[in-house]
Design a protein around this motif. Structure first.
Motif, PDB file in Angstrom:
ATOM      1  N   PRO A  22      -2.956  66.706  65.482  1.00  0.00           N
ATOM      2  CA  PRO A  22      -2.199  67.958  65.368  1.00  0.00           C
ATOM      3  C   PRO A  22      -2.512  68.905  66.522  1.00  0.00           C
ATOM      4  O   PRO A  22      -3.667  69.073  66.896  1.00  0.00           O
ATOM      5  N   GLY A  23      -1.467  69.444  67.106  1.00  0.00           N
ATOM      6  CA  GLY A  23      -1.646  70.436  68.179  1.00  0.00           C
ATOM      7  C   GLY A  23      -1.837  69.814  69.551  1.00  0.00           C
ATOM      8  O   GLY A  23      -1.959  70.530  70.543  1.00  0.00           O
ATOM      9  N   ILE A  24      -1.869  68.469  69.624  1.00  0.00           N
ATOM     10  CA  ILE A  24      -2.091  67.831  70.939  1.00  0.00           C
ATOM     11  C   ILE A  24      -0.955  66.862  71.252  1.00  0.00           C
ATOM     12  O   ILE A  24      -0.632  65.990  70.440  1.00  0.00           O
ATOM     13  N   VAL A  25      -0.345  67.036  72.422  1.00  0.00           N
ATOM     14  CA  VAL A  25       0.625  66.056  72.914  1.00  0.00           C
ATOM     15  C   VAL A  25      -0.200  65.015  73.664  1.00  0.00           C
ATOM     16  O   VAL A  25      -0.649  65.244  74.789  1.00  0.00           O
ATOM     17  N   ASP A  26      -0.428  63.896  73.011  1.00  0.00           N
ATOM     18  CA  ASP A  26      -1.400  62.933  73.528  1.00  0.00           C
ATOM     19  C   ASP A  26      -0.685  61.866  74.368  1.00  0.00           C
ATOM     20  O   ASP A  26      -0.009  60.985  73.827  1.00  0.00           O
ATOM     21  N   LEU A  27      -0.868  61.955  75.673  1.00  0.00           N
ATOM     22  CA  LEU A  27      -0.196  61.029  76.600  1.00  0.00           C
ATOM     23  C   LEU A  27      -1.007  59.751  76.811  1.00  0.00           C
ATOM     24  O   LEU A  27      -0.684  58.938  77.676  1.00  0.00           O
ATOM     25  N   ALA A 337     -12.641  63.625  85.451  1.00  0.00           N
ATOM     26  CA  ALA A 337     -11.423  63.668  84.620  1.00  0.00           C
ATOM     27  C   ALA A 337     -11.761  63.940  83.155  1.00  0.00           C
ATOM     28  O   ALA A 337     -10.945  64.494  82.420  1.00  0.00           O
ATOM     29  N   GLU A 338     -12.979  63.596  82.756  1.00  0.00           N
ATOM     30  CA  GLU A 338     -13.343  63.834  81.355  1.00  0.00           C
ATOM     31  C   GLU A 338     -13.470  65.343  81.085  1.00  0.00           C
ATOM     32  O   GLU A 338     -13.001  65.843  80.057  1.00  0.00           O
ATOM     33  N   ALA A 339     -14.056  66.039  82.039  1.00  0.00           N
ATOM     34  CA  ALA A 339     -14.174  67.497  81.902  1.00  0.00           C
ATOM     35  C   ALA A 339     -12.774  68.129  81.944  1.00  0.00           C
ATOM     36  O   ALA A 339     -12.451  69.047  81.178  1.00  0.00           O
ATOM     37  N   LEU A 340     -11.926  67.571  82.820  1.00  0.00           N
ATOM     38  CA  LEU A 340     -10.561  68.088  82.927  1.00  0.00           C
ATOM     39  C   LEU A 340      -9.786  67.838  81.616  1.00  0.00           C
ATOM     40  O   LEU A 340      -9.035  68.684  81.152  1.00  0.00           O
ATOM     41  N   ARG A 341     -10.034  66.679  81.028  1.00  0.00           N
ATOM     42  CA  ARG A 341      -9.359  66.381  79.753  1.00  0.00           C
ATOM     43  C   ARG A 341      -9.798  67.356  78.659  1.00  0.00           C
ATOM     44  O   ARG A 341      -9.002  67.749  77.810  1.00  0.00           O
ATOM     45  N   ARG A 343     -10.548  70.423  79.058  1.00  0.00           N
ATOM     46  CA  ARG A 343      -9.772  71.654  79.274  1.00  0.00           C
ATOM     47  C   ARG A 343      -8.317  71.456  78.837  1.00  0.00           C
ATOM     48  O   ARG A 343      -7.715  72.324  78.210  1.00  0.00           O
ATOM     49  N   ALA A 344      -7.775  70.276  79.176  1.00  0.00           N
ATOM     50  CA  ALA A 344      -6.371  70.004  78.826  1.00  0.00           C
ATOM     51  C   ALA A 344      -6.190  69.981  77.301  1.00  0.00           C
ATOM     52  O   ALA A 344      -5.190  70.496  76.780  1.00  0.00           O
ATOM     53  N   GLU A 345      -7.162  69.422  76.616  1.00  0.00           N
ATOM     54  CA  GLU A 345      -7.038  69.354  75.152  1.00  0.00           C
ATOM     55  C   GLU A 345      -7.108  70.756  74.538  1.00  0.00           C
ATOM     56  O   GLU A 345      -6.429  71.040  73.552  1.00  0.00           O
ATOM     57  N   ILE A 387      -1.409  70.121  82.132  1.00  0.00           N
ATOM     58  CA  ILE A 387      -2.382  69.374  82.955  1.00  0.00           C
ATOM     59  C   ILE A 387      -2.567  70.084  84.294  1.00  0.00           C
ATOM     60  O   ILE A 387      -3.677  70.224  84.789  1.00  0.00           O
ATOM     61  N   VAL A 388      -1.450  70.562  84.855  1.00  0.00           N
ATOM     62  CA  VAL A 388      -1.542  71.321  86.110  1.00  0.00           C
ATOM     63  C   VAL A 388      -2.440  72.553  85.911  1.00  0.00           C
ATOM     64  O   VAL A 388      -3.327  72.848  86.717  1.00  0.00           O
TER      65      VAL A 388
END
Ligand SMILES: Cc1ncc(COP(=O)(O)O)c(C=O)c1O
Length: 394
Positions: A22-27, A337-341, A343-345, A387-388
Motif C-alpha cells: 500500500p502506498g508504493i508503486v513498486d516497479l 542504489a539501496e539508499a536511493l531506494r 528515499r524513493a520508497e 525516482i528523479v
C-alpha cells in the motif's frame, strides 16, 4: 510432527505471487497489468477446446506437446524470427522457468560449469542454483554479451579442467537492461559456442514484445551447428498463469527431452493450456493482443522515462528498450542504489536493485531495474518523477 507456529498460520491460502505494498508503486515486479489481459478471449478459447477436442482436451498429451500448438509456433516463428523451425525441432514447455530447470536436469551433470551472462535475469540464476553446478559470470557491455570475454572464459575453464557446458543469456530485450545483443555479435557468439562445445540457452521470452518492427534474429535462427536451445514463452505475450512456453532446438535435443522420464510419466507439458493457446492463437486473438501490448508498453516506457529526459541529471543514465518489460537506470559511481531506494520508497515508489542481477553481487551497486508494464502511464510517469526526486538528493 511439525507444529505450525500460530504466527505463520494463515486463515486463507494465498492466490497470487504478487504482493501489494500500500502506498508504493513498486516497479520491481516484472508482471503484466491484470487489466490488459485478454480474459474474454481466453474464456472463449477454453470453451472451444472442450467443444473441439472433448476428452482429448484433458487426456495425457503427446510428449513433445500438443500438436496444434506446435503447428502454430512453426508458422509464427516464420513471421517473428528469421528461420521457421521444423515441427520436430519444437517442444512445448510449461514456461521458460520450467524449461530452464529441465535443461539443467537433462543437459548437465553434477559439478559442471555453466556460464551466465552478467547482468542477467536473477530468477534464472535461482533456478540454476537449484542444481549441483558451478556458475561463472561472463560480462556484457553496451552491445550486449562480450564474445571476447566468453572465449577467454571458455579457454580458461578448459585449461583448469572444468570446461563450460552451457551458457545462459537473454539476447533480445534483455532482463534486466532492456538492451539487445548487437546483431554482428550474434553469429560470432554462436560460432564461439560451437567451437568450444558450449550449448547456448537463449532465453527469448520477450521476442513478441518488439516496439519497433521485427526483433533481431534469434541465436537459434543463426545456428547451423545445433548448439542453441531457444526458450520461448506465452507468459509475456498472453498471460503468465497459463504456464505454457516452447523451446526450439536440434531434433536430437527435442527427442532427448520428449523421451525423458518426466514427459513419459506426465505426457506433454500443460496439455490443456497448450490447446487453449493454440485455439486462441488460431482465432486471431494472439496477434490482436500482442499488438495491443506492444503499443501500450511502448507508451508506458515513454511515460516512465520522460521525467529522466526532462530532468537531465548528470548522474543518472537510463536505457530506452526497443521491446520487453524493463529499463535499467545507472546512477553516479558513488551512489548506493539501496539508499536511493529507501528515499524513493519514502516518496512512494520502488525498484529492483542492480546488485540482484549479478552473480557475485559486488557489481551493480549504483544501478536499478524498473518495469514499465504493471501500472498505467500516468502512474508510471509519477513514479519516474519520484525516482528523479530521490536521485536529486544523493
Ligand atoms: C528473461 C525471462 N525469462 C523467463 C521469465 C519467466 O518466464 P516463464 O513465465 O515463461 O517461466 C521471465 C519473467 O520475468 C524473464 O524475464
Amino acid at each position: 510432527m511439525m507444529v505450525r507456529d500460530a504466527a505463520t498460520a494463515t486463515a486463507v491460502a494465498p492466490l497470487l505471487q504478487y504482493v501489494e505494498r500500500p502506498g508504493i508503486v513498486d516497479l520491481a515486479w516484472g508482471h503484466p497489468d491484470p487489466t490488459l489481459l485478454p480474459l474474454a478471449e481466453l474464456r472463449d478459447a477454453a470453451q472451444q477446446v472442450f467443444d473441439r477436442y472433448g476428452a482429448d482436451a484433458v487426456a495425457y498429451g503427446h510428449p513433445a506437446g500438443a500438436g496444434p500448438l506446435i503447428d502454430w509456433i512453426h508458422d509464427r516463428l516464420a513471421v517473428v524470427d528469421t528461420r521457421a523451425p521444423d515441427r520436430s525441432e519444437i517442444l512445448i514447455t510449461a514456461g521458460t522457468s520450467a524449461a530452464l530447470d529441465q535443461i539443467a536436469t537433462m543437459l548437465t551433470t553434477p559439478g559442471d560449469t555453466v556460464l551466465v551472462e552478467s547482468p542477467t535475469y536473477h530468477l534464472a540464476v535461482r533456478i540454476l542454483r537449484d542444481h549441483p553446478i558451478n556458475l561463472v559470470a561472463v560480462p556484457s557491455d553496451d552491445r550486449g554479451l562480450s564474445v571476447d570475454r566468453l572465449a577467454e572464459a571458455a579457454h580458461r575453464l578448459k585449461r583448469n579442467g572444468a570446461p563450460a557446458r552451457l551458457l545462459y543469456c537473454v539476447p533480445t530485450y534483455n532482463n534486466p537492461t532492456g538492451t539487445s545483443l548487437d546483431t554482428a555479435r550474434r553469429a560470432q557468439l554462436v560460432d564461439v559456442a560451437a567451437r568450444e562445445g558450449i550449448i547456448i540457452v537463449e532465453d527469448d521470452a520477450y521476442r513478441e514484445l518488439s516496439f519497433e518492427g521485427t526483433p533481431p534474429p534469434s541465436l537459434w535462427s543463426l545456428d547451423t551447428h545445433g548448439v542453441v536451445v531457444r526458450l520461448g514463452s506465452f507468459s509475456k505475450s498472453i498471460a503468465p498463469g497459463l504456464r505454457v512456453g516452447y523451446l526450439t532446438a536440434s531434433v536430437g535435443i527435442v527427442e532427448q527431452f520428449a523421451s525423458g522420464g518426466m514427459l513419459d510419466s506426465g505426457g506433454g507439458n500443460s496439455h490443456f493450456a497448450a490447446l487453449m493457446v493454440a485455439t486462441y492463437a488460431s482465432n486471431g486473438s494472439f496477434v490482436a493482443t500482442v499488438q495491443r501490448f506492444r503499443a501500450e508498453y511502448k507508451a508506458r516506457r515513454d511515460a516512465l522515462l520522460a521525467p529522466f529526459a526532462e530532468a537531465r541529471l548528470d548522474r543518472v543514465q537510463w536505457t530506452t528498450p526497443r521491446g520487453g518489460y524493463f529499463a535499467w537506470l545507472t546512477f553516479g559511481d558513488d551512489v548506493d542504489a539501496e539508499a536511493l531506494r529507501y528515499r524513493a520508497e519514502a516518496l512512494g515508489t520502488s525498484f529492483a536493485l542492480g546488485v540482484s542481477f549479478y552473480l557475485d553481487r559486488d557489481r551493480g551497486r549504483n544501478a536499478a531495474r524498473v518495469a514499465y508494464t504493471r501500472f498505467d502511464a500516468a502512474t508510471l510517469r509519477r513514479a519516474g518523477e519520484l525516482i528523479v526526486e530521490a536521485a536529486r538528493g544523493v
